[in-house]
Design an enzyme around this catalytic site. Sequence first.
Site: not given
Length: 256
Positions: A96, A157, A183, A205
């Site tokens: 990745k 995030g 993301a 995540n």
Amino acid sequence: MTASDPLTIGGHTFTSRFILGSGKYSYDLIDSAIHHAQAQIITMALRRTTQAADNILSYIPKDITILPNTSGCTTAEEAIRTAHIARELSGSDFIKLEVVPDKQYLMPDNYETLKATEVLANEGFIVMPYVLPDLVVARQLVNAGAATVMPLAAPIGKNQGLTTKSLIQILINELSVPVIIDAGIGRPSEAAEAMEMGAAAIMANTSMATAANIPLMAAAFRLGVQAGRQAFLAGPGRVVTKGAVASSPLTGVSHA
């Protein structure tokens, strides 16, 4: 997400279309991703592999594919060097590719990513580059040998969802390789929406790691990804922009 609808990356097939990014790794997160979200691919930053291998790898069953990443690299040269080390340590050709010089917003450098992709693909890596959703660059990545293109939906995030939706849709429409949303996905409903658009898979995540109930959120992501994929395969119905259309036929209705 069945054997009859596999996700194929670099000649390897998977029945799951959920990928775990393990940056905020914990036993609960990884265990839930495998058993509740049914992830078959989990990312691994090289710096974590070398510094905390026992803590992470002991959580991951042997049948799970480890996807090394070049997190922390700021130039193509750094990423290429890191990829070589990762292949030696993991024995995997998957990489990745992340080249992120921006420290405030963590935006990837598309130009440096393309440079690294050209080198690594020629060296036999299965390159999965993380990029800003730019069609011109995405086409160049595919021509350079990228196995997938992984555009961000929102800054890393943030859990902000599909803030780049229209640009991602262009990539999905135009590219010949799987487009995997990287993301930004913060909710299972957003994962479903991205899959309805035709995304090949979702990587998440923070959305799971920061949930109050990680196992329950992992299960919700599995269902969201499955529902979105099934809706895409079914072919969503038409959208009418003016007036309304009766859902029942008017033939045979008596009029006073």
